[in-house]
Design an enzyme around this catalytic site. Sequence first.
Site, mmCIF file in Angstrom:
data_model
loop_
_atom_site.group_PDB
_atom_site.id
_atom_site.type_symbol
_atom_site.label_atom_id
_atom_site.label_comp_id
_atom_site.label_asym_id
_atom_site.label_seq_id
_atom_site.Cartn_x
_atom_site.Cartn_y
_atom_site.Cartn_z
ATOM 1 N N GLY A 9 -7.763 -44.667 33.480
ATOM 2 C CA GLY A 9 -8.419 -43.673 34.344
ATOM 3 C C GLY A 9 -7.490 -42.525 34.691
ATOM 4 N N ALA A 10 -6.886 -41.924 33.641
ATOM 5 C CA ALA A 10 -5.896 -40.864 33.893
ATOM 6 C C ALA A 10 -6.462 -39.464 33.672
ATOM 7 C CB ALA A 10 -4.668 -41.078 33.011
ATOM 8 N N VAL A 61 -12.661 -49.273 30.233
ATOM 9 C CA VAL A 61 -11.800 -50.450 30.414
ATOM 10 C C VAL A 61 -12.516 -51.610 31.123
ATOM 11 C CG1 VAL A 61 -9.547 -49.342 30.202
ATOM 12 C CG2 VAL A 61 -10.696 -49.340 32.433
ATOM 13 N N SER A 139 -6.511 -50.580 47.406
ATOM 14 C CA SER A 139 -6.987 -49.632 48.426
ATOM 15 C C SER A 139 -6.745 -50.238 49.808
ATOM 16 C CB SER A 139 -8.495 -49.406 48.242
ATOM 17 O OG SER A 139 -9.048 -48.788 49.378
ATOM 18 N N TYR A 152 -16.917 -52.725 46.874
ATOM 19 C CA TYR A 152 -15.643 -52.049 46.575
ATOM 20 C C TYR A 152 -14.484 -52.807 47.217
ATOM 21 C CZ TYR A 152 -12.166 -48.234 46.446
ATOM 22 O OH TYR A 152 -11.037 -47.470 46.227
ATOM 23 N N LYS A 156 -11.298 -54.643 45.379
ATOM 24 C CA LYS A 156 -9.917 -54.219 45.650
ATOM 25 C C LYS A 156 -9.101 -55.355 46.266
ATOM 26 C CE LYS A 156 -10.064 -50.039 44.062
ATOM 27 N NZ LYS A 156 -9.352 -49.749 42.817
HETATM 28 P P1 NAP Z 1 -11.286 -40.285 40.748
HETATM 29 O O1 NAP Z 1 -10.679 -38.970 41.000
HETATM 30 O O2 NAP Z 1 -12.747 -40.493 40.921
HETATM 31 O O3 NAP Z 1 -10.854 -40.742 39.260
HETATM 32 C C1 NAP Z 1 -11.271 -41.987 38.757
HETATM 33 C C2 NAP Z 1 -10.675 -42.188 37.384
HETATM 34 O O4 NAP Z 1 -11.106 -43.480 36.919
HETATM 35 C C3 NAP Z 1 -11.156 -41.146 36.384
HETATM 36 O O5 NAP Z 1 -10.079 -40.747 35.566
HETATM 37 C C4 NAP Z 1 -12.194 -41.921 35.565
HETATM 38 O O6 NAP Z 1 -12.246 -41.526 34.204
HETATM 39 C C5 NAP Z 1 -11.617 -43.315 35.608
HETATM 40 N N1 NAP Z 1 -12.619 -44.328 35.287
HETATM 41 C C6 NAP Z 1 -13.741 -44.650 35.978
HETATM 42 N N2 NAP Z 1 -14.426 -45.603 35.321
HETATM 43 C C7 NAP Z 1 -13.708 -45.882 34.184
HETATM 44 C C8 NAP Z 1 -13.882 -46.774 33.107
HETATM 45 N N3 NAP Z 1 -14.951 -47.601 33.048
HETATM 46 N N4 NAP Z 1 -12.966 -46.808 32.125
HETATM 47 C C9 NAP Z 1 -11.895 -45.986 32.169
HETATM 48 N N5 NAP Z 1 -11.667 -45.119 33.175
HETATM 49 C C10 NAP Z 1 -12.566 -45.070 34.160
HETATM 50 O O7 NAP Z 1 -10.623 -41.413 41.649
HETATM 51 P P2 NAP Z 1 -9.168 -41.524 42.308
HETATM 52 O O8 NAP Z 1 -9.321 -41.181 43.734
HETATM 53 O O9 NAP Z 1 -8.152 -40.828 41.485
HETATM 54 O O10 NAP Z 1 -8.991 -43.103 42.231
HETATM 55 C C11 NAP Z 1 -8.032 -43.724 41.374
HETATM 56 C C12 NAP Z 1 -7.827 -45.144 41.863
HETATM 57 O O11 NAP Z 1 -7.347 -45.116 43.211
HETATM 58 C C13 NAP Z 1 -9.128 -45.953 41.904
HETATM 59 O O12 NAP Z 1 -8.870 -47.283 41.507
HETATM 60 C C14 NAP Z 1 -9.514 -45.906 43.363
HETATM 61 O O13 NAP Z 1 -10.316 -46.997 43.746
HETATM 62 C C15 NAP Z 1 -8.160 -45.926 44.019
HETATM 63 N N6 NAP Z 1 -8.149 -45.401 45.398
HETATM 64 C C16 NAP Z 1 -8.509 -44.118 45.672
HETATM 65 C C17 NAP Z 1 -8.485 -43.673 46.978
HETATM 66 C C18 NAP Z 1 -8.858 -42.265 47.362
HETATM 67 O O14 NAP Z 1 -8.988 -41.998 48.579
HETATM 68 N N7 NAP Z 1 -9.048 -41.358 46.434
HETATM 69 C C19 NAP Z 1 -8.105 -44.544 47.999
HETATM 70 C C20 NAP Z 1 -7.757 -45.840 47.687
HETATM 71 C C21 NAP Z 1 -7.769 -46.255 46.378
HETATM 72 P P3 NAP Z 1 -13.486 -40.709 33.554
HETATM 73 O O15 NAP Z 1 -13.840 -39.609 34.510
HETATM 74 O O16 NAP Z 1 -12.883 -40.224 32.266
HETATM 75 O O17 NAP Z 1 -14.600 -41.684 33.327
#
Ligand code: NAP
Length: 244
Positions: A9-10, A61, A139, A152, A156
């Site tokens: 998910g990069a 994934v 998270s 969710y 997590k």
């Molecule tokens: P984001 O901006 O929505 O990005 C999510 C990423 O995950 C995207 O690159 C997306 O790729 C990828 N993804 C989703 N489904 C996928 C799949 N089936 N296979 C491969 N890639 C997939 O989210 P983020 O905020 O950066 O979150 C990243 C991680 O941090 C997540 O695990 C999230 O739960 C965790 N997190 C985030 C926060 C927050 O406040 N933002 C807080 C706590 C934890 P595509 O777009 O290419 O599908």
Amino acid sequence: MSKTVVITGASRGIGSQCARVFAAAGYNVVINYNKSEERAQALLAELLAQGISAVAIKADVSDSAQANALIENSISLFGGVDVLVNNAGIGEQKLITDVTDEDWARMMGVNLNSAFYCTRKVLPHMINKKSGRIINISSIWGVCGASCEVHYSAAKAGLIGFTKALAKEVGPSGITVNCVAPGVIETDMNKALSEDDLDALCEETPVGRLGTTDDVAQMVLFLSQESGAFITGQVIGVNGGFVI
Ligand code: NAP
């Protein structure tokens, strides 16, 4: 020889900043994406222009076969994988009574099963080398639970149990396994929140701001390098004091 990192998910958010930070630290970078092809290709072009050895690989994934192929291709392209960052994730807000079987399965598939699939595939290689780093992005809600985000939070929290058990199992093989548990980070995942919600969250956060993707990425890098050698099985909060 340069080390190699695979980041699931990069294409966006925290994962894309991890890619930049590892690239700056001299790693070969595997950018995994699923739907955001253009974003992934733009990031790849940015890294290649800096002379970084990088590749973008499409894989959902949450699918075992695609996760296996991602890891296999990464190993064959770069001769190994030194760091796996299980970052791919999705969120959703719903009352538990409205969560369907499909919602539940999707949430577990992307946030938890993906880490199992990628980790299982990369481990024989790391065990063989007697070194490796696995970082799972959990998270604060996996630690504390969030109302209307039960599926969710459960996924997590599952990652935390996965991390602790695996750290015990593979520590003797020279591999560390940790969780990073971000607070509220400015990414697409939170774009549905209103200005008022965001202000309220800032007020509740002792350091008085939301997190940046770089706050999280720097911690992931720290755990991946010699600096993290004696840290394993831990859940590191990157949340500005939101949860203490
Ligand atoms: P984001 O901006 O929505 O990005 C999510 C990423 O995950 C995207 O690159 C997306 O790729 C990828 N993804 C989703 N489904 C996928 C799949 N089936 N296979 C491969 N890639 C997939 O989210 P983020 O905020 O950066 O979150 C990243 C991680 O941090 C997540 O695990 C999230 O739960 C965790 N997190 C985030 C926060 C927050 O406040 N933002 C807080 C706590 C934890 P595509 O777009 O290419 O599908």
